[in-house]
Write an enzyme that holds these catalytic residues in place. Structure first.
Site, PDB file in Angstrom:
ATOM      1  N   ARG A  46      33.920  15.844  25.895  1.00  0.00           N
ATOM      2  CA  ARG A  46      34.036  15.867  27.150  1.00  0.00           C
ATOM      3  C   ARG A  46      34.597  15.996  28.091  1.00  0.00           C
ATOM      4  NH1 ARG A  46      32.095   9.951  28.399  1.00  0.00           N
ATOM      5  NH2 ARG A  46      32.271  10.796  30.864  1.00  0.00           N
ATOM      6  N   HIS A 134      21.405   5.969  30.608  1.00  0.00           N
ATOM      7  CA  HIS A 134      22.466   5.328  30.805  1.00  0.00           C
ATOM      8  C   HIS A 134      22.651   4.161  31.817  1.00  0.00           C
ATOM      9  CE1 HIS A 134      24.359   8.761  29.180  1.00  0.00           C
ATOM     10  NE2 HIS A 134      25.266   7.904  28.599  1.00  0.00           N
ATOM     11  N   LYS A 161      18.580   9.572  24.135  1.00  0.00           N
ATOM     12  CA  LYS A 161      19.392   9.249  24.314  1.00  0.00           C
ATOM     13  C   LYS A 161      19.753   8.100  25.325  1.00  0.00           C
ATOM     14  CE  LYS A 161      24.271   8.587  25.372  1.00  0.00           C
ATOM     15  NZ  LYS A 161      25.764   8.976  25.233  1.00  0.00           N
ATOM     16  N   SER A 220      34.830   6.282  25.782  1.00  0.00           N
ATOM     17  CA  SER A 220      33.627   6.657  26.286  1.00  0.00           C
ATOM     18  C   SER A 220      33.773   5.601  26.935  1.00  0.00           C
ATOM     19  CB  SER A 220      33.407   8.049  25.702  1.00  0.00           C
ATOM     20  OG  SER A 220      32.641   7.817  24.961  1.00  0.00           O
ATOM     21  N   SER A 258      36.950 -13.121   9.911  1.00  0.00           N
ATOM     22  CA  SER A 258      35.764 -12.987   8.419  1.00  0.00           C
ATOM     23  C   SER A 258      35.387 -11.976   8.704  1.00  0.00           C
ATOM     24  CB  SER A 258      34.576 -14.138   9.616  1.00  0.00           C
ATOM     25  OG  SER A 258      35.299 -15.320   9.679  1.00  0.00           O
ATOM     26  N   LYS A 305      29.192 -24.411  16.706  1.00  0.00           N
ATOM     27  CA  LYS A 305      28.545 -25.405  15.387  1.00  0.00           C
ATOM     28  C   LYS A 305      27.315 -26.317  15.494  1.00  0.00           C
ATOM     29  CE  LYS A 305      32.954 -24.836  13.613  1.00  0.00           C
ATOM     30  NZ  LYS A 305      33.669 -24.868  12.167  1.00  0.00           N
ATOM     31  N   ASP A 343      33.076 -26.912   6.057  1.00  0.00           N
ATOM     32  CA  ASP A 343      35.030 -27.036   6.749  1.00  0.00           C
ATOM     33  C   ASP A 343      35.741 -28.161   5.834  1.00  0.00           C
ATOM     34  OD1 ASP A 343      34.239 -24.888   9.047  1.00  0.00           O
ATOM     35  OD2 ASP A 343      33.737 -26.363  11.004  1.00  0.00           O
ATOM     36  N   ALA A 378      36.736 -33.730  19.183  1.00  0.00           N
ATOM     37  CA  ALA A 378      35.996 -33.873  18.478  1.00  0.00           C
ATOM     38  C   ALA A 378      34.740 -33.528  18.413  1.00  0.00           C
ATOM     39  CB  ALA A 378      35.665 -35.202  19.025  1.00  0.00           C
ATOM     40  N   TYR A 466      43.781 -20.058  12.998  1.00  0.00           N
ATOM     41  CA  TYR A 466      45.059 -19.138  12.129  1.00  0.00           C
ATOM     42  C   TYR A 466      44.320 -18.192  12.587  1.00  0.00           C
ATOM     43  CZ  TYR A 466      40.630 -17.663  11.599  1.00  0.00           C
ATOM     44  OH  TYR A 466      38.880 -16.705  11.783  1.00  0.00           O
TER      45      TYR A 466
END
Length: 520
Positions: A46, A134, A161, A220, A258, A305, A343, A378, A466
């Site tokens: 660039r 773009h 592109k 970029s 995951s 879910k 789960d 819940a 987690y």
């Protein structure tokens, strides 16, 4: 260019291109060397980022001394770049880059015709001209992108592109259609976090190249993955036209571990699949857009879910009872979608193991039997835990911000409902279990916690969060003497089950544990 030179195991011909953005030629050459070490095939230089750009000297040094094939881009401000000077000078520099031996140059569609007139057919044989467009606002309709591709081809471009912006994850599908159906080499990318799949699946649909940054955050264009993530996390070289697509559907999704687990496990057992983080706003739109058999299965996380369940053709009885799914599989025979909830298996197993170790109860009776089990939240995970605990003979209490949702869930499992405010003064009997299924304490708000100290009334505290592994809630519970169970245990147990559902193969359990341990 010899594609086999970097990796003898390639299943696609899509190149990885590293954007090189620095203020001096020396810095650029250092970056190019680093890009090559990381595994890039080509460097997009660039030159609009260079301070005091001296075209002949600088281009000669970059093209002749650079260790990778070069794509020279001199992006003007009006197309999202840095250059803000005379257009004639800019085009002269690009012509010079061709003469000096650049492998590719990029010229914007707006001035492509002008540039072709300017060079008057004087184009060295080896150089390929990329004509680019773009769109930083949106991804147009399939007809409009198709028209754009035809206009770019009509300029005489060697490579088309098109970069657009993802307002929704379904925008990627239109780009895949263009890449797969255009008869010339195409670079088709959708920018932004919702466009990540276009950058990774470029290899599946046969795009000419995709961009990978040298380091995280130094990009970029928005949503660009790193070279390292493309190669090591997404196993980019192993993606082929027949690779099955899996992923985790959620919002937010950037925190999810995951993809690290499943991609490593797929690679380990030689399974031809890719697992992506899928930032989805509307589940029904996503499922109906990506309806091909290649989109073979998904994990579901917060807040999708329940919506996932509504999109299934068939639902496992346990998932139906819970009212939420955590896993969806497309049946190969008829393309029907079946939903499961794994789960509760993951969490209940982890809690039972921790209780069993401390209680010495006989294996035939669940250590949860007869225990008071307080579920906070819940939603999908809350329903799973409440149902799982009820199945094992626990007495369930559901605490939730809105009392109505708590009451609805509690009634399904013969339990009691309280509000979150009441939880603070809820002093249960000794030996009670507390399970947090809300996102309280999740990155970035890791200082947040559900309950003020002390937590001494609880024999065991489980936190479904987690990231981070050790939440404020778990640290405070441990200080109060409670047994704690990390969310990673629930996550790992359900990952084993889902892996087997996705692949039909036994899960490489130790590998999955090791990958998670290295990344938490």
């Amino acid at each position: 260019m010899d594609l086999q030179s970097t990796d003898g195991m390639r299943r696609n011909s899509t190149l990885i291109c590293a954007p090189i953005m620095a203020e001096s030629v020396d810095q650029m050459l250092i970056q190019m060397k680093r890009a090559k070490e990381l595994g890039a095939d080509i460097a997009e230089v660039r030159v609009d980022f260079l301070k005091n750009f001296s075209p002949r000297n600088d281009l000669e040094a970059l093209i002749k001394q650079g260790p990778l094939p070069t794509l020279i881009t001199y992006r003007p401000k009006w197309e999202g770049g840095q250059y803000d000077g005379d257009e004639n000078k800019r085009q002269k520099a690009l012509q010079l880059a061709m003469e000096l031996g650049a492998d590719f140059i990029d010229i914007e569609l707006k001035v492509a015709q002008e540039f072709y007139n300017f060079i008057q057919g004087k184009k060295p044989e080896k150089v390929k001209i990329i004509v680019s467009s773009h769109n930083y606002k949106c991804t147009p309709s399939i007809e409009d992108i198709g028209d754009l591709a035809v206009r770019i081809q009509a300029t005489g471009a060697d490579i088309v592109k098109i970069a657009t912006t993802a307002l929704d994850i379904t925008d990627n599908a239109r780009m895949f259609h263009i890449i797969a159906n255009l008869q010339v080499p195409v670079i088709g990318l959708v920018m932004g976090e919702r466009g990540l799949m276009s950058r990774v699946l470029a290899a599946k649909y046969g795009a000419f190249l995709t961009f990978g940054s040298i380091e995280a955050g130094v990009v970029s264009a928005p949503g660009q993955p790193t070279i390292q993530d493309l190669l090591e996390l997404y196993n980019f070289r192993q993606i082929g036209a027949d690779t099955k697509v899996y992923g985790v559907i959620g919002n937010p999704i950037g925190h999810s571990k995951s993809p690290l687990l499943y991609n490593a496990a797929f690679k380990h057992v030689g399974f031809n699949g890719i697992y992506l983080p899928l930032l989805v706003d509307n589940v029904a739109n996503f499922i109906s857009t990506y309806s091909s058999p290649d989109f073979a299965g998904y994990s579901f996380t917060i807040p999708h879910k329940e919506d996932g369940l509504k999109c299934c053709n068939e639902v496992d009885p346990i998932a139906k009872e819970i009212g939420a799914i955590s896993c969806m599989i497309r049946r190969p025979v008829d393309g029907k979608l079946k939903g499961y909830n794994v789960d509760y298996l993951g969490a209940i197993k982890a809690i039972e193991e921790a209780l069993g170790a401390s209680s010495g109860a006989p294996a035939s009776v669940s250590p949860l039997a007869g225990k008071l089990f307080v579920v906070v939240g819940a939603g999908g995970a809350g329903k799973a835990l409440a149902y799982g605990a009820y199945e094992k003979g626990a007495r369930v209490v559901v605490a939730n911000r809105t009392f109505g949702k708590a009451k609805e869930l509690a009634s399904k499992v013969g339990g009691q409902a309280i509000t979150l405010a009441e939880l603070k003064d809820f002093h249960p009997e000794e030996g009670t279990i507390l399970a947090n299924t809300t996102s309280v304490g999740m990155k970035p708000r890791i200082e947040d916690t559900l309950l003020p100290k002390p937590l001494k009334h609880y024999a065991l505290v489980f936190d479904a969060v987690y990231t981070p592994k050790s939440t404020t809630l778990l640290r405070e519970a441990q200080e109060a003497g409670s047994t704690i169970v990390y969310g990673t245990e629930m996550f790992i147990n359900q990952a084993f089950v889902q892996f087997e559902r996705f692949t039909g193969l036994p899960a490489p359990k130790q590998l999955i544990r090791d990958v998670l341990a290295r990344n938490t």
